[in-house]
Design a protein around this motif. Structure first.
Motif, PDB file in Angstrom:
ATOM      1  N   UNK A  61       0.861  -1.174   0.000  1.00 21.23           N
ATOM      2  CA  UNK A  61       0.000   0.000   0.000  1.00 21.23           C
ATOM      3  C   UNK A  61       0.901   1.228   0.000  1.00 21.23           C
ATOM      4  N   UNK A  62       0.660   2.139  -0.924  1.00 24.99           N
ATOM      5  CA  UNK A  62       1.433   3.368  -1.036  1.00 24.99           C
ATOM      6  C   UNK A  62       0.573   4.503  -0.506  1.00 24.99           C
ATOM      7  N   UNK A  63       1.139   5.294   0.426  1.00 26.57           N
ATOM      8  CA  UNK A  63       0.365   6.360   1.052  1.00 26.57           C
ATOM      9  C   UNK A  63       1.125   7.670   1.113  1.00 26.57           C
ATOM     10  N   UNK A  64       0.421   8.755   0.831  1.00 27.45           N
ATOM     11  CA  UNK A  64       0.907  10.107   1.079  1.00 27.45           C
ATOM     12  C   UNK A  64       0.445  10.417   2.498  1.00 27.45           C
ATOM     13  N   UNK A  65       1.385  10.457   3.446  1.00 27.65           N
ATOM     14  CA  UNK A  65       0.987  10.649   4.844  1.00 27.65           C
ATOM     15  C   UNK A  65       1.168  12.081   5.326  1.00 27.65           C
ATOM     16  N   UNK A  66       1.622  12.964   4.448  1.00 29.60           N
ATOM     17  CA  UNK A  66       1.795  14.358   4.867  1.00 29.60           C
ATOM     18  C   UNK A  66       2.797  14.476   5.994  1.00 29.60           C
ATOM     19  N   UNK A  67       2.385  15.086   7.106  1.00 31.76           N
ATOM     20  CA  UNK A  67       3.253  15.254   8.279  1.00 31.76           C
ATOM     21  C   UNK A  67       2.524  14.702   9.503  1.00 31.76           C
ATOM     22  N   UNK A  68       2.463  13.388   9.661  1.00 34.86           N
ATOM     23  CA  UNK A  68       1.586  12.778  10.650  1.00 34.86           C
ATOM     24  C   UNK A  68       2.081  12.730  12.085  1.00 34.86           C
ATOM     25  N   UNK A  69       3.384  12.805  12.315  1.00 33.33           N
ATOM     26  CA  UNK A  69       3.889  12.626  13.678  1.00 33.33           C
ATOM     27  C   UNK A  69       3.518  11.254  14.200  1.00 33.33           C
ATOM     28  N   UNK A  70       2.984  11.202  15.419  1.00 32.31           N
ATOM     29  CA  UNK A  70       2.628   9.914  16.027  1.00 32.31           C
ATOM     30  C   UNK A  70       1.445   9.234  15.338  1.00 32.31           C
ATOM     31  N   UNK A  71       0.707   9.978  14.520  1.00 33.76           N
ATOM     32  CA  UNK A  71      -0.388   9.381  13.765  1.00 33.76           C
ATOM     33  C   UNK A  71       0.086   8.293  12.817  1.00 33.76           C
ATOM     34  N   UNK A  72       1.374   8.289  12.523  1.00 35.02           N
ATOM     35  CA  UNK A  72       1.937   7.268  11.655  1.00 35.02           C
ATOM     36  C   UNK A  72       1.865   5.884  12.297  1.00 35.02           C
ATOM     37  N   UNK A  73       1.832   5.818  13.608  1.00 37.78           N
ATOM     38  CA  UNK A  73       1.773   4.521  14.286  1.00 37.78           C
ATOM     39  C   UNK A  73       0.531   3.732  13.892  1.00 37.78           C
ATOM     40  N   UNK A  74      -0.578   4.420  13.707  1.00 39.05           N
ATOM     41  CA  UNK A  74      -1.805   3.746  13.280  1.00 39.05           C
ATOM     42  C   UNK A  74      -1.637   3.162  11.877  1.00 39.05           C
ATOM     43  N   UNK A  75      -0.929   3.871  11.021  1.00 37.32           N
ATOM     44  CA  UNK A  75      -0.722   3.432   9.640  1.00 37.32           C
ATOM     45  C   UNK A  75       0.142   2.178   9.582  1.00 37.32           C
ATOM     46  N   UNK A  76       1.158   2.080  10.438  1.00 34.65           N
ATOM     47  CA  UNK A  76       2.076   0.935  10.367  1.00 34.65           C
ATOM     48  C   UNK A  76       1.635  -0.242  11.230  1.00 34.65           C
ATOM     49  N   UNK A  77       0.659  -0.053  12.083  1.00 37.48           N
ATOM     50  CA  UNK A  77       0.197  -1.124  12.963  1.00 37.48           C
ATOM     51  C   UNK A  77      -0.265  -2.336  12.158  1.00 37.48           C
ATOM     52  N   UNK A  78       0.233  -3.496  12.516  1.00 41.09           N
ATOM     53  CA  UNK A  78      -0.157  -4.745  11.873  1.00 41.09           C
ATOM     54  C   UNK A  78       0.561  -5.034  10.567  1.00 41.09           C
TER      55      UNK A  78
END
Length: 92
Positions: A61-78
């Motif tokens: 999965x390819x994602x533009x995550x902008x500037x997420x900070x700790x919000x990135x943890x949800x994206x990488x979980x699992x």
């Protein structure tokens, strides 16, 4: 060379093909950056180019995550593999 993209073929024959959880792709490639905040957006551009190169691959999965900070943890979980592409200008 077969009709399938060689990168996709490599991914689908790898051990990652049976990995992943919660119905998510086992590999996530994230591009970080925000051109509006004087960030050159290199991470986002690289991920966009990669997504166009590796089309319709259920493993990535390819994602533009902008500037997420700790919000990135949800994206990488699992995920089995997480790749972050970013760029920073250092020095002068």
């Amino acid at each position: 060379m077969s009709g399938i993209d060689p990168v996709r073929e490599m991914l689908e024959s790898s051990p990652l093909a049976s990995a992943g959880s919660n119905g998510r792709a086992p590999v996530v490639v994230m591009g970080a950056g925000n051109p509006l905040m004087r960030d050159e957006g290199v991470g986002i551009g690289v991920v966009d180019a990669a997504a166009k190169r590796v089309k319709n691959c259920r493993l990535v999965e390819f994602l533009d995550i902008g500037t997420p900070g700790l919000g990135m943890l949800h994206v990488i979980s699992g995920r089995r593999v997480a790749v972050l592409v970013d760029c920073a200008k250092m020095g002068h």
